[in-house]
Structure formats: structure tokens, C-alpha cells
Design an enzyme around this catalytic site. Structure first.
Site, short mmCIF file in Angstrom:
data_model
loop_
_atom_site.label_atom_id
_atom_site.label_comp_id
_atom_site.label_asym_id
_atom_site.label_seq_id
_atom_site.Cartn_x
_atom_site.Cartn_y
_atom_site.Cartn_z
CE1 TYR A 1 -5.88 -4.35 -5.90
CE2 TYR A 1 -5.62 -6.70 -6.32
CZ TYR A 1 -6.08 -5.45 -6.71
OH TYR A 1 -6.73 -5.31 -7.92
CG HIS B 1 -9.48 -1.65 -4.75
ND1 HIS B 1 -9.65 -0.55 -5.57
CD2 HIS B 1 -8.16 -1.96 -4.81
CE1 HIS B 1 -8.49 -0.21 -6.11
NE2 HIS B 1 -7.56 -1.05 -5.66
CD GLU C 1 -3.96 1.97 0.34
OE1 GLU C 1 -3.30 1.38 1.22
OE2 GLU C 1 -3.62 2.01 -0.85
CG ASP D 1 -0.54 3.77 -2.27
OD1 ASP D 1 0.53 4.39 -2.40
OD2 ASP D 1 -0.75 2.65 -2.75
CD GLN E 1 -1.02 1.31 -10.52
OE1 GLN E 1 -1.66 2.34 -10.39
NE2 GLN E 1 -1.26 0.23 -9.80
CB SER F 1 2.47 7.18 0.51
OG SER F 1 2.81 6.43 -0.64
CB THR G 1 -8.08 1.04 -2.81
OG1 THR G 1 -6.91 1.61 -3.39
CG2 THR G 1 -9.24 1.97 -3.00
#
Length: 427
Positions: free
Chosen positions: A138, A143, A211, A243, A250, A267, A359
Site C-alpha cells: 500500500y 492513493h 499496480e 488487483d 471489502q 488478480s 494502487t
């Protein structure tokens, strides 16, 4: 060992179309099924696929310490485990064989060329590696800030730990698929409405995430760690990575343990792994890190790579619409920092493991790497060229990711990372 394959003056005796992602300076690695239904490890120059297994059997890698079957496998894991010295020797040899002006017998041997060379319509790309473990980071500050602003307080968008450690979670490797594989819309639970009962059914908020991912070699034994200075020695290369994310699934499941079914349904990766060696000329400084990371994360020199990235939505039977232009150089935490942090507790990393960047969003609205950000959670729909609008991804849409680096007249690209969304399976 010199990276002779990177010389920008080299031309190939194979035809390479203008603006190809795969000039002779690239020489990526992948796995494909041939016209004879044989799975082999190969590379690509222009629009020609090259069977490395056949090339090896015909003696073209003489002098390089390779097992007889190293390229006759259905994954690159064993080749990657041989280490950077072997990768460079093979890549340099392939460059020499296919370079304009080379005196190798292959160019003038019709029988050998028939065994080694394939047009792209004669092959079917496979998963390039058997991914044992997959970690998703991450690592884009823009992002993380956007998501924090959307779901929490914009004044405190970044969690207190974010500027100190590369945040990541362990994903599901079984559902990583090669480009071109269609995906059914996932089904799952979503947040309760006014009646207090969770929703259930196909995801209504299906998203992509722009990504990249890097593939590792066997880096360390359990209990040992990889230093920041040695981390890149254990990175074989990169792929484009989508992804896919079901935002409604989520949002209901991720507290307190993080992503689960909203991510694990699929993915997508691009099937050619572009080596870190091929990307060496495209290094970039990357963002300043403040506060200064702890000592084990302090990296010298240019730690990022200038790779232009695009996300594209193509409605069924429609035109391509570029919806995002981003760049890998925006990454706050570099690949080396991610790998060093991953192993600081003694976690062992193996050949074929994959690490997603998270991302990759840039500083401007057109550089955001997901629909969640591009439409600001659906509040500002995107208008496509056919007049339709998108808050999130609809059935029939194909999402295509593309990326390339360019400098001194050399363009190194990754090909397409694409997937079409099919309706959910009936429950």
C-alpha cells in the site's frame, strides 16, 4: 557483469515494429504453449516469440552453466532461483544471437529457425511463475491519502504508521491469472442497510487497481533477513498487475483483519516478466521521505523507476477509453524497501514469490489508479466516448493496463494486462 543487452544502439535482425514494447533491449521472460502443444519458457523480440528450450537444446547457450531442462518447464521458478548472474548471462546471449550483424548460425539455418521462432498467433501465454506467496503493499502516498480522505478524516488521511513502514497484507496466490483471462463478477456480503441485515449478491462496486508487481528469487532462509543494499539482487523483474477489488464486499469485511473476499476472487498480471536489468536505464529519484525512515529502510541513490502507466476501459464491442495516466516513479516506498521490510522479522522469501505495489496514484485527478478515486466513490462518474458513464466497472467491460519506459530512443514495455468482466455466476 556488464549489461551489454541494454546498449541502445543495438538492432535485431528480427522485425521489430515501431513503438514496440519488445525491442532487442527488453528480452523479457515468459511461459507459452507452442503450436505443437508444448509448454516452454521463452522470450520475445518484436512480434516474434522465441523458444528458449529449443534454443538451449540446439546448443546456443554453450558455456553457460544451465541444466538440460531449465527451459523445458511450465514455470520460471527454477530459472529465477539460479540467480542474477545466470539471468544476465542468458539475456546477454539472447541479445547477441538476435543482434543485427551477429554471425550466429541461427539466422541462416531454416531448420533451427523453424524450431525456435513463433509468431504470436502460434502461441498461448501462460502464467510465467508458480506464485507460492503473494503480498500486496500500500505504497503510493497519493492513493493512501485519497482512500483515507474518502473513508476517514481528510485532515488525518494517513494512519500514524504509514510514513514509517511499508504497509502490506498477504493475498491469495491461487487466483492470480494471466492477461486475457475473463473474470466473473464476485458475489458476497455487503454492509447492512436500515434493517440491520447484510446485503448479499453480486458486487455492485467492482473496481480495478493499477499496480505493478515484482517477482523474487529465493532471497533468505527462515530467520534471516535481506538488507536494503542487497534487496534488488533478489528481484528478478516486474509485471503489470490489476488487483481487482469488490469495494462493497471489502467495506463490510475488512475490519479488523483487512482484505479478504473483496480481493481474492481474481488478480491479473501481464504474462511477460521484464527484468530489473532491462529497466536499469530508467531509474528515477522518487519522492523525498519525511520523516527519515529507520536505518534498515534507508536506501541510497535512485530507488524508483520512470515507467508510464495507463488504465483503459473498453466497453463490450466499444472503443478503448484511457481513464488514468500514472507513473511507477510516484511510489513512496520502493521495491527494495518493501523487500527489506518484508524480511526484517525473518520471513523467508522464495523463488517465484510476488509483491504487488499497491494502487499507483499520482498527484493529479487523471493519474488516480482506481475507479474509487477517479469517480470519488461514485460521486463524479466518468463519461466514456460512447456517451455512457461509469461509477465502477460494469459487466462486459474490459480493463486494460499498459506500461512502458522510454529514453534515448529505446522503449521498454510490458504488453497488455487485460481482463473482461463477465456476469456473476448464478447462486
Amino acid at each position: 557483469m556488464p549489461l551489454s543487452a541494454n546498449d541502445p544502439s543495438h538492432k535485431s535482425w528480427l522485425d521489430v515494429p515501431a513503438n514496440s514494447d519488445f525491442p532487442i533491449q527488453n528480452i523479457p521472460f515468459g511461459v507459452f504453449l507452442t503450436r505443437d502443444d508444448v509448454i516452454t519458457i521463452g522470450t520475445r523480440i518484436g512480434d516474434t516469440a522465441i523458444d528458449l528450450g529449443a534454443l538451449h537444446q540446439l546448443g546456443y547457450f554453450k558455456g553457460i552453466d544451465l541444466t538440460d531442462d531449465i527451459f523445458l518447464q511450465d514455470s520460471l521458478n527454477d530459472f529465477i532461483a539460479d540467480g542474477r548472474k545466470t539471468w544476465r548471462l542468458v539475456r546477454n546471449r539472447v541479445s547477441k544471437i538476435f543482434r543485427e550483424g551477429s554471425d550466429t548460425e541461427l539466422r541462416n539455418n531454416d531448420d533451427h529457425r523453424d524450431k525456435v521462432l513463433f509468431s504470436l498467433d502460434e502461441i498461448e501465454m501462460q502464467m510465467p511463475v508458480d506464485v507460492g506467496d503473494y503480498t500486496d503493499f500500500y505504497a503510493s502516498k497519493e492513493h493512501a491519502t485519497n482512500v483515507g480522505s474518502l473513508f476517514r478524516d481528510p485532515e488525518n488521511a494517513l494512519m500514524p504508521n504509514w510514513l514509517h513502514i511499508p504497509i502490506g497484507y498477504h493475498g491469495r496466490s491461487s487466483s492470480i491469472i494471466p492477461s486475457g483471462t475473463p473474470i466473473h463478477r464476485p458475489i458476497g456480503q455487503s454492509k447492512p442497510g436500515d434493517d440491520g441485515k447484510p446485503g448479499f449478491g453480486p458486487s455492485k462496486l467492482l473496481d480495478f487497481e493499477l499496480e505493478m508487481a515484482f517477482i523474487t528469487t529465493a532471497a533468505n532462509d527462515l530467520g534471516k533477513r535481506v538488507s536494503i543494499d542487497e534487496a534488488e539482487d533478489h528481484i528478478f523483474g516486474l509485471v503489470l498487475f490489476n488487483d481487482w477489488s469488490a469495494r462493497d464486499i471489502q467495506a463490510w469485511e475488512y475490519q479488523p483483519l483487512g482484505p479478504f473476499l473483496g480481493k481474492s476472487f481474481a488478480s491479473t498480471i501481464s504474462p511477460w516478466i521484464v527484468t530489473l536489468d532491462a529497466l536499469e536505464p530508467f531509474r528515477a529519484k522518487g519522492p523525498e521521505q519525511e520523516p527519515k525512515p529507520l536505518h534498515y529502510l534507508q536506501q541510497q541513490g535512485k530507488k524508483n523507476f520512470d515507467i508510464h502507466l495507463q488504465a483503459i476501459i473498453q466497453p463490450e464491442n466499444g472503443e478503448e477509453n484511457i481513464v488514468a495516466n500514472s507513473n511507477f516513479k510516484y511510489m513512496y516506498w520502493s521495491m527494495a524497501q518493501q523487500l527489506a521490510h518484508h524480511t526484517i522479522n525473518g520471513c523467508n522469501v522464495r523463488s517465484g514469490d510476488m509483491m504487488g505495489s499497491g494502487t499507483i496514484s499520482g498527484p493529479t485527478k487523471d493519474s488516480y489508479g482506481s475507479m474509487l478515486e477517479l469517480t470519488w466513490r461514485g460521486q463524479n462518474p466518468l463519461k466514456l466516448s460512447d456517451g455512457s458513464e461509469r461509477k465502477f466497472i460494469e459487466d462486459g467491460d474490459t480493463v486494460i493496463l499498459r506500461g512502458h519506459a522510454e529514453k534515448d530512443g529505446v522503449r521498454i514495455g510490458f504488453g497488455d494486462c487485460s481482463g473482461k468482466i463477465l456476469p456473476a455466476h448464478q447462486f
